[in-house]
Scaffold this motif. Sequence first.
Motif, PDB file in Angstrom:
ATOM      1  N   LEU A 186       6.099  -5.905   2.182  1.00  0.00           N
ATOM      2  CA  LEU A 186       6.176  -4.564   2.763  1.00  0.00           C
ATOM      3  C   LEU A 186       7.428  -4.421   3.613  1.00  0.00           C
ATOM      4  CD1 LEU A 186       2.437  -4.036   3.798  1.00  0.00           C
ATOM      5  CD2 LEU A 186       3.633  -2.972   1.878  1.00  0.00           C
ATOM      6  N   TYR A 187       7.727  -5.430   4.445  1.00  0.00           N
ATOM      7  CA  TYR A 187       8.924  -5.383   5.284  1.00  0.00           C
ATOM      8  C   TYR A 187      10.199  -5.318   4.440  1.00  0.00           C
ATOM      9  CZ  TYR A 187       6.061  -6.754   9.353  1.00  0.00           C
ATOM     10  OH  TYR A 187       5.119  -6.795  10.363  1.00  0.00           O
ATOM     11  N   ARG A 205      -0.443  -7.131  -3.038  1.00  0.00           N
ATOM     12  CA  ARG A 205      -1.415  -8.134  -3.494  1.00  0.00           C
ATOM     13  C   ARG A 205      -1.405  -8.244  -5.021  1.00  0.00           C
ATOM     14  NH1 ARG A 205      -4.498  -6.125   0.923  1.00  0.00           N
ATOM     15  NH2 ARG A 205      -5.510  -4.578  -0.418  1.00  0.00           N
ATOM     16  N   LYS A 206      -1.256  -7.105  -5.688  1.00  0.00           N
ATOM     17  CA  LYS A 206      -1.217  -7.124  -7.148  1.00  0.00           C
ATOM     18  C   LYS A 206       0.000  -7.912  -7.646  1.00  0.00           C
ATOM     19  CE  LYS A 206      -2.459  -3.510  -9.434  1.00  0.00           C
ATOM     20  NZ  LYS A 206      -2.492  -2.147 -10.071  1.00  0.00           N
ATOM     21  N   LEU A 207       1.147  -7.721  -6.995  1.00  0.00           N
ATOM     22  CA  LEU A 207       2.354  -8.464  -7.378  1.00  0.00           C
ATOM     23  C   LEU A 207       2.124  -9.961  -7.246  1.00  0.00           C
ATOM     24  CD1 LEU A 207       5.127  -6.309  -5.637  1.00  0.00           C
ATOM     25  CD2 LEU A 207       4.818  -6.603  -8.099  1.00  0.00           C
ATOM     26  N   SER A 263       2.673  -0.543  -0.702  1.00  0.00           N
ATOM     27  CA  SER A 263       1.333  -0.593  -0.119  1.00  0.00           C
ATOM     28  C   SER A 263       0.831  -2.028  -0.165  1.00  0.00           C
ATOM     29  CB  SER A 263       0.365   0.312  -0.884  1.00  0.00           C
ATOM     30  OG  SER A 263       0.156  -0.181  -2.198  1.00  0.00           O
ATOM     31  N   SER A 264      -0.161  -2.310   0.655  1.00  0.00           N
ATOM     32  CA  SER A 264      -0.727  -3.663   0.679  1.00  0.00           C
ATOM     33  C   SER A 264      -1.385  -4.005  -0.655  1.00  0.00           C
ATOM     34  CB  SER A 264      -1.757  -3.780   1.807  1.00  0.00           C
ATOM     35  OG  SER A 264      -1.139  -3.626   3.066  1.00  0.00           O
ATOM     36  N   SER A 265      -2.056  -3.019  -1.259  1.00  0.00           N
ATOM     37  CA  SER A 265      -2.715  -3.284  -2.542  1.00  0.00           C
ATOM     38  C   SER A 265      -1.680  -3.579  -3.626  1.00  0.00           C
ATOM     39  CB  SER A 265      -3.575  -2.086  -2.951  1.00  0.00           C
ATOM     40  OG  SER A 265      -2.791  -0.912  -3.079  1.00  0.00           O
TER      41      SER A 265
END
Length: 395
Positions: free
Chosen positions: A340-341, A352-354, A347-349
């Motif tokens: 994110l940074y 996480r998917k990546l 997005s966080s989701s």
Amino acid sequence: MKVDKKKIDEFIDELQRTAVDIYGLDDLKERMYNGETLTIKFGADPSRPDLHLGHTVPLRMLKKFQDLGHNVIFLIGDFTAMIGDPSGRSKTRPALTFEETRQNSETYYKQVGKVLDITKAKVQFNSEWLSKMSFKDVLELGGKYTLARLLERDDFALRYRDNVPIGIHELFYPLMQGYDSVAMHADVEIGGTDQTFNVLVGRELQKDYGQRQQVVITFPLLPGLDGVNKMSKSLDNYIGIDEDPGKTFERCMKVPDNLMGQYFKLTTDLKPSEYADLLASDIRKAHFLYAKTIVTMYHGAEKAKEAEERYNTVASGAVPQDVKTVVVTEKAISPVNMLLYAKFADSSSNARKLIQNKGVKINGVVVTDALTPVEITDDLVISKGKANFAKFIVK
């Protein structure tokens, strides 16, 4: 205009080899042989701020019209984009505000200049006339076409058959695009085959409004990097013409092998003799030739050389020198927050998917734990895919 019949014949031959359909070819020949200066129209809706290689297929033909002395108008559909072209869509597009369409179109002028001689081209916005139409004008325009004819469009017909809602405003889209030709007094309109219905509406409306009908030329759609759908900004399967050279090079290397010949033919000036042997004998070298050619066309030879060197560095497992730096205050950060940074995920989701798809590495090691904080050291580099790198520094 001075007539050079040989150049016109060569142009017409190339046009017939490249185009899918030409409506009014004899009229085009007659007007060119008579030395008329034609007004050539090509439009694009600014649904997103990037033009891609798919757009360059017709744009490159526009440049050839320019070279013959004709007037080219690049029409930005800032008003029609608020509806969104329903061509090829299985459902209604999300509506855009006028401000969003104008913001997306800000970069179009610069990008079009990478293909056209922008000093000789004219850029217009269709809000110039569509926003000024009264309700009486709109009703008059609507009376030029029947619902039955509009429902002949494949996308409308399929949605109607499957009971998928069709907004009344969507039915007006082809009429609005067609009216653009009336307002511009276009002599020729160029577009992809997905625009055939819309551009032919323009041809018919010109007749209804007492104008000479435009010649319509449609070109094949460039398949996207997924090898299935047409190249599209909304599907994110495209190669932008104003992207970072390194990213452009990497995307060119991802063109499906079986589509390389089509990409060479539609998007470059290379002759088949310059790439046919490579396509048959060494597809990887063909990819490198294509990537270098495209980056050189839109960014210059020096940037193409740098992009190739960067690609080879990444392919060897090394970290390129030109990586972004992210300054943080934390001494330990989770991989999700690092993505994110670094703006590698929105997005966080998504982050996480990546990570779940094993597309993220820290110092060359695939990340499997998305949430456990990682100590930020001086040599820590996180990467997403093969082209996105970020170095973290604690201050």
